[in-house]
Design an enzyme around this catalytic site. Structure first.
Site, mmCIF file in Angstrom:
data_model
loop_
_atom_site.group_PDB
_atom_site.id
_atom_site.type_symbol
_atom_site.label_atom_id
_atom_site.label_comp_id
_atom_site.label_asym_id
_atom_site.label_seq_id
_atom_site.Cartn_x
_atom_site.Cartn_y
_atom_site.Cartn_z
ATOM 1 N N GLU A 143 0.844 -1.198 0.000
ATOM 2 C CA GLU A 143 0.000 0.000 0.000
ATOM 3 C C GLU A 143 0.882 1.252 0.000
ATOM 4 O O GLU A 143 1.746 1.407 0.854
ATOM 5 C CB GLU A 143 -0.877 -0.026 1.253
ATOM 6 C CG GLU A 143 -1.638 1.252 1.517
ATOM 7 C CD GLU A 143 -2.189 1.326 2.948
ATOM 8 O OE1 GLU A 143 -1.857 0.445 3.766
ATOM 9 O OE2 GLU A 143 -2.922 2.279 3.224
ATOM 10 N N ASP A 189 -0.926 -0.940 5.864
ATOM 11 C CA ASP A 189 -0.830 -0.374 7.209
ATOM 12 C C ASP A 189 -1.839 -1.048 8.126
ATOM 13 O O ASP A 189 -2.896 -1.493 7.679
ATOM 14 C CB ASP A 189 -1.134 1.136 7.189
ATOM 15 C CG ASP A 189 0.013 1.909 6.567
ATOM 16 O OD1 ASP A 189 1.135 1.361 6.535
ATOM 17 O OD2 ASP A 189 -0.231 3.032 6.106
ATOM 18 N N ASP A 234 -4.001 0.077 9.887
ATOM 19 C CA ASP A 234 -5.044 1.039 10.261
ATOM 20 C C ASP A 234 -6.283 0.792 9.408
ATOM 21 O O ASP A 234 -6.348 -0.184 8.671
ATOM 22 C CB ASP A 234 -4.537 2.488 10.096
ATOM 23 C CG ASP A 234 -4.169 2.776 8.645
ATOM 24 O OD1 ASP A 234 -4.411 1.915 7.770
ATOM 25 O OD2 ASP A 234 -3.624 3.867 8.392
ATOM 26 N N ASP A 241 -7.594 2.344 6.796
ATOM 27 C CA ASP A 241 -7.401 2.379 5.344
ATOM 28 C C ASP A 241 -6.731 1.101 4.859
ATOM 29 O O ASP A 241 -7.123 0.517 3.852
ATOM 30 C CB ASP A 241 -6.537 3.581 4.950
ATOM 31 C CG ASP A 241 -7.394 4.767 4.561
ATOM 32 O OD1 ASP A 241 -8.639 4.610 4.594
ATOM 33 O OD2 ASP A 241 -6.831 5.822 4.242
#
Ligand code: 0RA
Length: 656
Positions: free
Chosen positions: A437, A510, A512, A514
């Site tokens: 990503e 990540d 997180d 997203d």
């Protein structure tokens, strides 16, 4: 007589001991999923009671002590003595293993239950389980415990008889149990997981009120959710479509009955290109479809083609529309109830019973024709057929686009491969592809990798939601094209695993929201268009650490919050802590050490269940409304990370 009773009792308890010996055989895992399975078995019993017309309300409570309870206002579990087993009905329910269906009784027409192993499994795998039954003006109570006896655990043994402890003016059952830490470790009940399933059950059993209460929040009021849908499956369809543009105001509702099953369905069309068919058998989701879904689709296709001809919307010179054409924009919930269910498929979520296909098709043809024969439905028919005709038109274009993409696949080093940092080895058995990503993290990964066998493909933005677009549109997306070209396998019917250029395809995002979203989108894409890549075990998710703990050159990495607390305990204080917000914050060396080096990294192998779950999440919950998606992601911020961690501990570490 007393002796005989005891002997029988012993046999029963041995059954429960067997569950404890091999929990996986009964509930799949001893992780978070297995823990929830115990609750589903208990809730399913209450749903069965209510769905058969006795009572209308269930309340599930997550207690602060880690136990969970389920109350219903049904008739109350049977308290009389079972003629063959010579113990109370309550004791039978909680100490007898039921191999499918209910215990030797024709009391219920149909009954749900995930694998039909029954409530006794929850008892076998609990520290204790208590039952209260209100019935015949009395309140009954019984308690079971799993205690150590001579070095081994006697599972779910009655510690009090079923006895009257009071009076009651109403009827109903209450079951409360504490899952055993010796089986499930630190796994805890998840409010959102439970809320999702209870909502689904409320949709599938119209009029039943289901309440979920979470009393575990320290110093806060209990968190409460209530579900009750008088519209049943129609409400379900409206819920799934709440953010989409509908082709007509109200879902078409169908109800019917055949020799082998009862059926309820609701149908709506939206301007979307994808379809969402949620099918269920005895309240169990059949994500892989099966004979009921096949029958449903052929019935739908037949009725709509016939009506289209009759109303001259499909012209004489035109061919009939195909089933796939009628799938575009379709949202349907299909719920059937039947006996002797045979589940098949990779995740045992596909209905296999052959007699159901023609029966469902027949019911759909009859009932849908009736529903659409009314005058005010002309507009509805018109809208559906025009939509399908649009789909038919792009069918040809799609074919061409696919051929084009296949041709391009074969051109090594085409423009789409510009971003790929290829490894030097040409050995597909050894090579790994990291799909990373973000460009900056991609750069770090390029520097940190072992370039002999590790390739890096950075993804620029979010690849588009595979669910939302037609296949020809998906194929025009840069990110998706580069993935297809890099893997070398082609897609859909043209997929060829033999051409795969990498042994491991590792998604690196990540930790997180997203990142979780990108992960879900990629898994949905693989699930839809490269399923075999997952079933053959080539897809992985990389796990970057969340924390770096450093003290005088001593460095530890922690991969979850729980891992961090554990390491803090283990290594003591005085560490400076760095919390990684993204892959980009790590140096190339750190990324190699923590996430890419096969000797030290954590990898999670993606199962078809993981991918199916990602797909379900995207299909049913995300759709194309950005706000709804954001809200969902916020609510489920950790995106299974802890679950995943549970999957890999001691299993995949350093595996290569
Ligand atoms: C009467 C007869 C039967 C079951 C029940 C009542 C009953 C069971 C449960 C479980 C949770 N709540 C309940 N409420 C009532 C026997 C039905 C059969 O097994 O066929």
């Amino acid at each position: 007589m007393a002796k005989e009773y005891k002997a029988k009792d012993l046999v029963v308890l041995e059954g429960l001991d067997a569950v404890r010996m091999r929990p996986g055989m009964y509930i799949g895992t001893t992780g978070v999923k297995g823990l929830h399975h115990l609750l589903w078995e208990i809730v399913d019993n209450s749903i069965d009671e209510l769905a058969n017309g006795h009572g209308n309300k269930i309340c599930v409570t997550l207690h602060a002590d880690g136990s969970v309870s389920c109350i219903d206002n049904g008739r109350g579990m049977p308290v009389d003595i079972h003629p063959k087993l010579k113990v109370s009905g309550v004791q039978v329910i909680f100490t007898e293993l039921h191999a499918g269906g209910k215990f030797e009784s024709n009391n219920y027409q149909y009954s749900g239950g995930l694998h039909g192993v029954g409530a006794s499994v929850a008892n076998a795998l609990s520290s204790w389980l208590e039952v209260y039954v209100d019935r015949d003006g009395k309140r009954y109570h019984m308690r079971f415990e799993s205690n150590e006896v001579k070095g081994h655990i006697k599972s779910g043994a009655p510690v009090t008889p079923l006895e009257v402890v009071g009076t009651s003016k109403s009827t109903g059952s209450l079951v409360r149990f504490l899952p055993d830490k010796r089986v499930f470790g630190d796994a805890t009940f998840d409010f959102n997981t439970i809320a999702l399933r209870l909502r689904e059950l409320a949709f599938l059993n119209k009029g039943i009120e289901i309440i979920l209460v979470d009393e575990r929040l320290k110093g806060q009021k209990p968190h409460i959710k209530q579900f009750k849908y008088d519209g049943g499956v129609s409400d379900f369809v409206n819920y799934v479509n709440s953010t989409k543009t509908k082709l007509f105001p109200n879902p078409i509702y169908i109800k019917g009955k055949g020799e082998h099953c009862e059926l309820e369905a609701a149908i709506q069309y939206t301007t979307e290109y994808s379809d969402t068919i949620l099918s269920f058998v005895n309240n169990i989701p059949t994500s892989e479809g099966g004979t009921h879904e096949t029958g449903f689709k052929s019935g739908l296709t037949r009725v709509l083609n016939d009506l289209g001809r009759k109303l001259n919307i499909i012209k004489e010179k035109d061919d009939n529309l195909l089933g796939d054409d009628f799938k575009e924009g379709l949202c349907a919930v299909l719920s059937i109830k039947m006996r002797n269910v045979q589940f098949e498929g990779q995740t045992k979520t596909k209905l296999g019973n052959p007699e159901i296909r023609p029966e469902v098709e027949g019911i759909i043809v009859d009932e849908l024709s009736k529903a659409l024969a009314k005058n005010d439905t002309k507009k509805v028919v018109d809208a559906i057929i025009k939509k399908a005709q649009g789909a038919a038109k792009t069918r040809e274009a799609t074919k061409k686009a696919k051929e084009l993409s296949r041709a391009k696949n074969s051109i090594e080093g085409s423009s789409m491969l510009g971003k790929l940092a290829s490894c030097t080895s040409k050995n597909p058995e050894l090579n790994e592809l990291f799909i990373v990503e973000g460009n900056s993290a991609g750069g770090t990964a390029k520097q940190g990798r072992d370039r002999y066998f590790q390739s890096i493909l950075p993804l620029r933005g979010k690849p588009l939601n595979a669910e939302k677009k037609r296949i020809d549109v998906i194929l025009q997306n840069e990110e998706i094209r580069s993935i297809i070209a890099t893997l070398g396998t082609g897609i859909a019917e043209n997929f060829d695993i033999e051409s795969l250029k990498y042994n491991k395809v590792i998604i690196l995002a990540d930790a997180d929201t997203d990142g979780g979203h990108i992960q879900s989108i990629l898994l949905t894409f693989f699930y839809r268009y490269m399923k075999e890549l997952i079933t053959t075990g080539h897809v992985y998710v990389g796990m970057p650490p969340l924390f770096k703990m450093e003290k005088k050159g001593e460095i530890h990495y922690a991969y979850t919050d729980a891992d961090y607390l554990e390491k803090q305990k283990k290594y003591g204080s005085g560490f400076s802590i760095q919390r990684y917000k993204g892959l980009g914050e790590m140096s190339a060396e750190q990324l190699w050490e923590t996430t890419m080096n096969p000797k030290t990294r954590f990898l999670v192998k993606v199962t078809i269940e993981d991918a199916a779950e990602a797909e379900k999440m995207i299909t049913t919950l995300m759709g194309d409304n950005v706000e709804a998606r954001k809200a969902f992601i916020q609510e489920n911020a950790n995106f299974n990370r802890v679950d995943k961690y549970a999957n890999i501990v001691g299993k995949d570490r350093g595996e290569n």
